[in-house]
Every structure is written in structure tokens, then in C-alpha cells.
Design an enzyme around this catalytic site. Structure first.
Site, short mmCIF file in Angstrom:
data_model
loop_
_atom_site.label_atom_id
_atom_site.label_comp_id
_atom_site.label_asym_id
_atom_site.label_seq_id
_atom_site.Cartn_x
_atom_site.Cartn_y
_atom_site.Cartn_z
N CYS A 83 0.83 -1.21 0.00
CA CYS A 83 0.00 0.00 0.00
C CYS A 83 0.87 1.27 0.00
O CYS A 83 1.51 1.54 -0.99
CB CYS A 83 -0.97 -0.07 1.18
SG CYS A 83 -2.47 0.86 0.86
N HIS A 179 -3.54 -5.35 1.89
CA HIS A 179 -2.98 -5.70 3.20
C HIS A 179 -3.27 -7.15 3.55
O HIS A 179 -4.28 -7.43 4.20
CB HIS A 179 -3.59 -4.81 4.29
CG HIS A 179 -3.29 -3.35 4.12
ND1 HIS A 179 -2.16 -2.77 4.62
CD2 HIS A 179 -3.97 -2.37 3.51
CE1 HIS A 179 -2.15 -1.49 4.32
NE2 HIS A 179 -3.25 -1.22 3.64
N GLU A 181 -1.49 -8.69 5.69
CA GLU A 181 -1.14 -8.78 7.12
C GLU A 181 -2.36 -8.52 8.00
O GLU A 181 -2.37 -8.90 9.16
CB GLU A 181 0.02 -7.82 7.46
CG GLU A 181 -0.32 -6.35 7.60
CD GLU A 181 -0.57 -5.63 6.28
OE1 GLU A 181 -0.55 -6.28 5.22
OE2 GLU A 181 -0.82 -4.41 6.33
N1 GLN Z 1 -3.65 6.21 0.64
C1 GLN Z 1 -2.47 6.01 1.41
C2 GLN Z 1 -1.30 6.81 0.84
O1 GLN Z 1 -1.39 7.40 -0.18
C3 GLN Z 1 -2.08 4.55 1.48
C4 GLN Z 1 -3.07 3.79 2.32
C5 GLN Z 1 -2.51 2.58 3.00
O2 GLN Z 1 -1.31 2.38 3.07
N2 GLN Z 1 -3.40 1.80 3.55
O3 GLN Z 1 -0.26 6.79 1.43
#
Ligand code: GLN
Length: 204
Positions: A83, A179, A181
Site C-alpha cells: 500500500c 494488506h 497482514e
Molecule cells: N492512501 C495512502 C497513501 O497514499 C495509502 C493507504 C494505505 O497504506 N493503507 O499513502
């Protein structure tokens, strides 16, 4: 794992650090919470967790970790970015925040918050394609997740969600929008541990 306990760093500046640490420990790894450059020494693999990519980016610079991270990962350290961690690894962000930088190591362009706001968070099962081409189901949570809008040569797509690319592999780098995890699915983390050099050396 034949008594081999890989040492895996989790970048611990902000975000979902504890969940990665406990999944990795469950898989037999020794976890180092990385907050200082010298903690990158001696690692077999690294995880860049989710969180807020603008904050993690700023903190890597404040803590003097940006250049050491680039050197360690470019030097071949197997690394999983989830992410915000995927955003950090990417070469390009479609819609960066003002002055937001990335480490520029994974040859993809990402678009942030591609699946909606926090309230649109969702859990689903995806198909994950491993390096040998086998496909496994992965239970995945999406939270303000990015999508990969284009990939360079040498980047393999490992997973899609709603038609968008949400998982990639480039050599020793794995980048995922979601995710595992948070759902407890170990598939992607097992693949990361399989990339460590001692694991590769001990396989038949
Ligand atoms: N939207 C977040 C960002 O731009 C990422 C979200 C996440 O890591 N769950 O950093």
C-alpha cells in the site's frame, strides 16, 4: 524452514508495523523494527508497510533513511512494499502530494486512493500468481489503496482487483496495493522469505 530464521526488517516510522511483524514471526523470521540506517545492515529481507505515504516519505528523510534504503534495496535486498510501501517503492506517482518523493526503485506508476476513501475499505479474495506461474487465492484488505497504472519492462503483474493491477514483482521487489497482514494471509510474505539468499541456497 530447516532451522533457518531469516532476519527481516520492517520499516517502523509510521503505519501498520505490528501486523507485519507478527505475521513474519509466525513464519519463523526474526524481526528488526527499522528506525535507524544501521538497522538495515545484516537484513535478509525488508517490508515497507502501509500507512500514509506522504508521512513515511517525510520521515525517511528526517531520520536519514532515504538514501540508505535506496542503496540497500537497489543492492538486491528482497523487499515487499504494501500500500503506502508500494507507493514509496514506485518510480512515479500519478497524483503526488506537494513535494512528495518516492524511492524510485520499482518501475511502475501508481495512482493513490484509487478505490475510494477509508469508508470504502473492503476485504476480498484475489488470485495471486507466484514467480513459477502458479495461482493461489490471497485474502486481501483494501484501505485507501493505490492502483498500478502502468508497469515497465521486467515488471510482472501478480494480482488484479476490479480489473486494476494491485500486485507486481520486479526481481527481488514485490509491491502490493492491499494488506494481507490484516487478514492473516501468509502467501505474499512466504514468497518474500523465499527470495532471501539463504532460502534460495537451501532449496533443492
Ligand atoms: N492512501 C495512502 C497513501 O497514499 C495509502 C493507504 C494505505 O497504506 N493503507 O499513502
Amino acid at each position: 524452514m530447516n532451522g533457518y530464521r531469516p532476519v527481516v526488517g520492517v520499516l517502523a516510522l509510521q503505519g501498520g508495523v505490528a501486523e507485519h511483524a507478527s505475521l513474519l514471526e509466525q513464519l519463523g523470521a526474526q524481526v528488526v523494527l527499522v528506525k535507524r540506517p544501521e538497522q538495515l545492515e545484516g537484513l535478509d529481507a525488508l517490508v515497507l508497510p502501509g500507512g500514509e505515504s506522504t508521512t513515511i516519505d517525510r520521515l525517511t528523510r528526517i531520520f536519514g533513511l532515504r538514501q540508505p534504503l535506496i542503496e540497500a534495496i537497489a543492492g538486491g535486498l528482497p523487499t515487499l512494499g504494501t500500500c503506502a510501501g508500494l507507493i514509496l517503492l514506485a518510480c512515479e506517482i500519478e497524483d503526488p502530494a506537494a513535494s512528495q518523493q518516492t524511492l524510485g526503485l520499482l518501475d511502475v506508476r501508481v495512482g493513490r486512493n484509487a478505490f475510494g476513501a477509508q469508508v470504502a475499505s473492503a476485504e476480498t479474495t484475489l488470485d495471486w500468481q507466484d514467480a513459477a506461474g502458479s495461482v493461489y487465492p490471497v485474502r486481501a484488505a483494501f484501505i485507501r489503496a493505490p492502483r498500478v497504472v502502468c508497469v515497465g519492462e521486467g515488471v510482472e503483474v501478480t494480482a488484479r482487483y476490479r480489473g486494476e493491477i494491485v500486485g507486481v514483482r520486479q526481481g527481488n521487489l514485490l509491491g502490493i496495493s492491499f494488506h494481507p497482514e490484516l487478514t492473516g494471509d501468509t502467501t505474499v510474505h512466504e514468497e518474500l522469505l523465499g527470495l532471501t539468499s539463504r532460502a534460495a541456497a537451501s532449496s533443492p
